[in-house]
Scaffold this motif. Structure first.
Motif, PDB file in Angstrom:
ATOM      1  N   GLU A  87       0.861  -1.187   0.000  1.00 11.56           N
ATOM      2  CA  GLU A  87       0.000   0.000   0.000  1.00 11.56           C
ATOM      3  C   GLU A  87       0.892   1.230   0.000  1.00 11.56           C
ATOM      4  O   GLU A  87       1.733   1.396   0.881  1.00 11.56           O
ATOM      5  CB  GLU A  87      -0.928   0.026   1.208  1.00 11.56           C
ATOM      6  N   LEU A  88       0.699   2.088  -0.975  1.00 10.54           N
ATOM      7  CA  LEU A  88       1.496   3.301  -1.106  1.00 10.54           C
ATOM      8  C   LEU A  88       0.775   4.454  -0.420  1.00 10.54           C
ATOM      9  O   LEU A  88      -0.354   4.781  -0.781  1.00 10.54           O
ATOM     10  CB  LEU A  88       1.734   3.633  -2.587  1.00 10.54           C
ATOM     11  N   ASP A  89       1.431   5.066   0.553  1.00 13.15           N
ATOM     12  CA  ASP A  89       0.821   6.216   1.233  1.00 13.15           C
ATOM     13  C   ASP A  89       0.521   7.326   0.242  1.00 13.15           C
ATOM     14  O   ASP A  89      -0.588   7.869   0.207  1.00 13.15           O
ATOM     15  CB  ASP A  89       1.746   6.753   2.336  1.00 13.15           C
ATOM     16  N   ASN A  90       1.530   7.679  -0.553  1.00 11.59           N
ATOM     17  CA  ASN A  90       1.370   8.759  -1.529  1.00 11.59           C
ATOM     18  C   ASN A  90       2.170   8.431  -2.786  1.00 11.59           C
ATOM     19  O   ASN A  90       3.367   8.126  -2.706  1.00 11.59           O
ATOM     20  CB  ASN A  90       1.881  10.087  -0.959  1.00 11.59           C
ATOM     21  N   LEU A  91       1.513   8.525  -3.922  1.00 10.05           N
ATOM     22  CA  LEU A  91       2.186   8.360  -5.208  1.00 10.05           C
ATOM     23  C   LEU A  91       1.925   9.617  -6.033  1.00 10.05           C
ATOM     24  O   LEU A  91       0.773   9.963  -6.299  1.00 10.05           O
ATOM     25  CB  LEU A  91       1.663   7.137  -5.944  1.00 10.05           C
ATOM     26  N   VAL A  92       2.991  10.283  -6.397  1.00  8.47           N
ATOM     27  CA  VAL A  92       2.875  11.495  -7.211  1.00  8.47           C
ATOM     28  C   VAL A  92       3.413  11.190  -8.605  1.00  8.47           C
ATOM     29  O   VAL A  92       4.489  10.602  -8.752  1.00  8.47           O
ATOM     30  CB  VAL A  92       3.649  12.676  -6.590  1.00  8.47           C
ATOM     31  N   ILE A  93       2.640  11.594  -9.614  1.00 10.23           N
ATOM     32  CA  ILE A  93       3.045  11.422 -11.012  1.00 10.23           C
ATOM     33  C   ILE A  93       3.002  12.798 -11.668  1.00 10.23           C
ATOM     34  O   ILE A  93       1.975  13.483 -11.619  1.00 10.23           O
ATOM     35  CB  ILE A  93       2.101  10.464 -11.759  1.00 10.23           C
ATOM     36  N   ASN A  94       4.118  13.192 -12.249  1.00  4.49           N
ATOM     37  CA  ASN A  94       4.139  14.455 -12.984  1.00  4.49           C
ATOM     38  C   ASN A  94       5.185  14.379 -14.094  1.00  4.49           C
ATOM     39  O   ASN A  94       5.756  13.308 -14.344  1.00  4.49           O
ATOM     40  CB  ASN A  94       4.379  15.650 -12.049  1.00  4.49           C
ATOM     41  N   GLU A  95       5.427  15.486 -14.761  1.00  5.36           N
ATOM     42  CA  GLU A  95       6.357  15.473 -15.892  1.00  5.36           C
ATOM     43  C   GLU A  95       7.784  15.133 -15.471  1.00  5.36           C
ATOM     44  O   GLU A  95       8.609  14.720 -16.287  1.00  5.36           O
ATOM     45  CB  GLU A  95       6.333  16.817 -16.609  1.00  5.36           C
ATOM     46  N   ASN A  96       8.085  15.288 -14.189  1.00  2.00           N
ATOM     47  CA  ASN A  96       9.426  14.987 -13.693  1.00  2.00           C
ATOM     48  C   ASN A  96       9.618  13.520 -13.327  1.00  2.00           C
ATOM     49  O   ASN A  96      10.736  13.105 -13.014  1.00  2.00           O
ATOM     50  CB  ASN A  96       9.741  15.848 -12.469  1.00  2.00           C
ATOM     51  N   GLY A  97       8.532  12.750 -13.304  1.00  6.28           N
ATOM     52  CA  GLY A  97       8.675  11.334 -12.998  1.00  6.28           C
ATOM     53  C   GLY A  97       7.588  10.793 -12.088  1.00  6.28           C
ATOM     54  O   GLY A  97       6.504  11.364 -11.952  1.00  6.28           O
ATOM     55  N   ILE A  98       7.923   9.673 -11.432  1.00  3.84           N
ATOM     56  CA  ILE A  98       7.002   8.952 -10.546  1.00  3.84           C
ATOM     57  C   ILE A  98       7.646   8.870  -9.171  1.00  3.84           C
ATOM     58  O   ILE A  98       8.790   8.425  -9.038  1.00  3.84           O
ATOM     59  CB  ILE A  98       6.734   7.535 -11.093  1.00  3.84           C
ATOM     60  N   PHE A  99       6.901   9.272  -8.139  1.00  3.13           N
ATOM     61  CA  PHE A  99       7.475   9.415  -6.799  1.00  3.13           C
ATOM     62  C   PHE A  99       6.603   8.691  -5.764  1.00  3.13           C
ATOM     63  O   PHE A  99       5.401   8.935  -5.680  1.00  3.13           O
ATOM     64  CB  PHE A  99       7.576  10.892  -6.411  1.00  3.13           C
ATOM     65  N   ILE A 100       7.231   7.833  -4.985  1.00  2.00           N
ATOM     66  CA  ILE A 100       6.566   7.238  -3.827  1.00  2.00           C
ATOM     67  C   ILE A 100       7.021   8.000  -2.591  1.00  2.00           C
ATOM     68  O   ILE A 100       8.222   8.188  -2.374  1.00  2.00           O
ATOM     69  CB  ILE A 100       6.929   5.747  -3.661  1.00  2.00           C
ATOM     70  N   ILE A 101       6.059   8.435  -1.777  1.00  2.00           N
ATOM     71  CA  ILE A 101       6.400   9.089  -0.513  1.00  2.00           C
ATOM     72  C   ILE A 101       5.726   8.326   0.627  1.00  2.00           C
ATOM     73  O   ILE A 101       4.517   8.463   0.865  1.00  2.00           O
ATOM     74  CB  ILE A 101       5.976  10.573  -0.496  1.00  2.00           C
ATOM     75  N   GLU A 102       6.506   7.514   1.316  1.00  2.00           N
ATOM     76  CA  GLU A 102       6.043   6.791   2.500  1.00  2.00           C
ATOM     77  C   GLU A 102       6.131   7.744   3.692  1.00  2.00           C
ATOM     78  O   GLU A 102       7.095   8.507   3.823  1.00  2.00           O
ATOM     79  CB  GLU A 102       6.911   5.559   2.726  1.00  2.00           C
ATOM     80  N   VAL A 103       5.133   7.711   4.550  1.00  2.00           N
ATOM     81  CA  VAL A 103       5.061   8.661   5.665  1.00  2.00           C
ATOM     82  C   VAL A 103       5.272   7.939   6.995  1.00  2.00           C
ATOM     83  O   VAL A 103       4.669   6.896   7.250  1.00  2.00           O
ATOM     84  CB  VAL A 103       3.691   9.377   5.690  1.00  2.00           C
TER      85      VAL A 103
END
Length: 224
Positions: A87-103
């Motif tokens: 389970e991914l806390d936060n997944l950000v997708i934008n022109e700079n790439g794909i980012f997982i941010i676990e909190v």
């Protein structure tokens, strides 16, 4: 006659109270183990769980405040690959790439290294008592999430590097690492500063494609 009504009313109120208390006692802190028997959380477990929820809610509000116009944010996303689930806390997708941010919202002092299986958490109570507890190393946790997500993306035909991070709400990471985010500025820099990775550019069609595929996977896992 009036006394009789009072007595009947008192009995009804007592019965309603009994039902409410019984229901509350069944729900309070309860969870089912795989054997079907009921297990109750300790106060410490409940406190940790509630702290985690607060940390995740705070982090999500922070990340939302940093999003730019076309950024995509998916929260509490379930993913699965080859019988491995995360389970991914936060997944950000934008022109700079794909980012997982676990909190993580750990209290106290953390002791550990980047590759340790577990970290030691030292907490001192208001009464001066010192408590020790081992917690899973969140760096290893987010690396595992990255492996699963990268494998899923490759199965979609998307060969894009996933950038993993752990956001420590209380700024108490025991290590300095490229995986660690300790404040809002660090989150914004990770998501939007292309200085360190100028060659990365994710087009809009691919961003939306990834979003659709992952949301469908999340829904499928929750239904099962």
């Amino acid at each position: 006659m009036l006394d009789y009504i009072y007595i009947i009313g008192g009995i009804l109120l007592a019965w309603i109270f009994f039902i409410a208390v019984s229901a509350g006692s069944q729900d309070y802190g309860g969870s089912q183990d795989y054997g079907g028997s009921q297990r109750y959380e300790s106060f410490e477990e409940r406190e940790i769980r509630e702290a985690g929820k607060l940390g995740e809610a705070y982090a999500q509000s922070v990340i939302r405040s940093l999003l730019r116009l076309d950024d995509i944010l998916l929260c509490n996303l379930l993913i699965e690959y080859d019988d491995m689930q995360a389970e991914l806390d936060n997944l950000v997708i934008n022109e700079n790439g794909i980012f997982i941010i676990e909190v993580k919202r750990y209290s106290g002092v953390l002791v550990g290294a980047e590759d340790d299986l577990e970290w030691l958490k030292i907490h001192v109570s208001q009464g001066g008592n010192e408590y020790h507890k081992y917690v899973r190393n969140p760096i290893r946790q987010v690396k595992r999430q990255t492996y699963i997500l990268s494998s899923i993306l490759k199965s979609f035909g998307v060969y894009e590097y996933v950038k993993p991070y752990v956001f420590f709400v209380n700024e108490n990471s025991p290590i300095r690492s490229d995986y660690v985010l300790n404040n809002v500025t660090a989150i914004d820099k990770a998501l939007h500063n292309r200085y360190f990775d100028r060659h990365t550019y994710l087009d809009r069609w691919t961003q939306d494609f990834i979003k659709r595929q992952l949301l469908e996977m999340d829904e499928s896992i929750r239904v099962d």
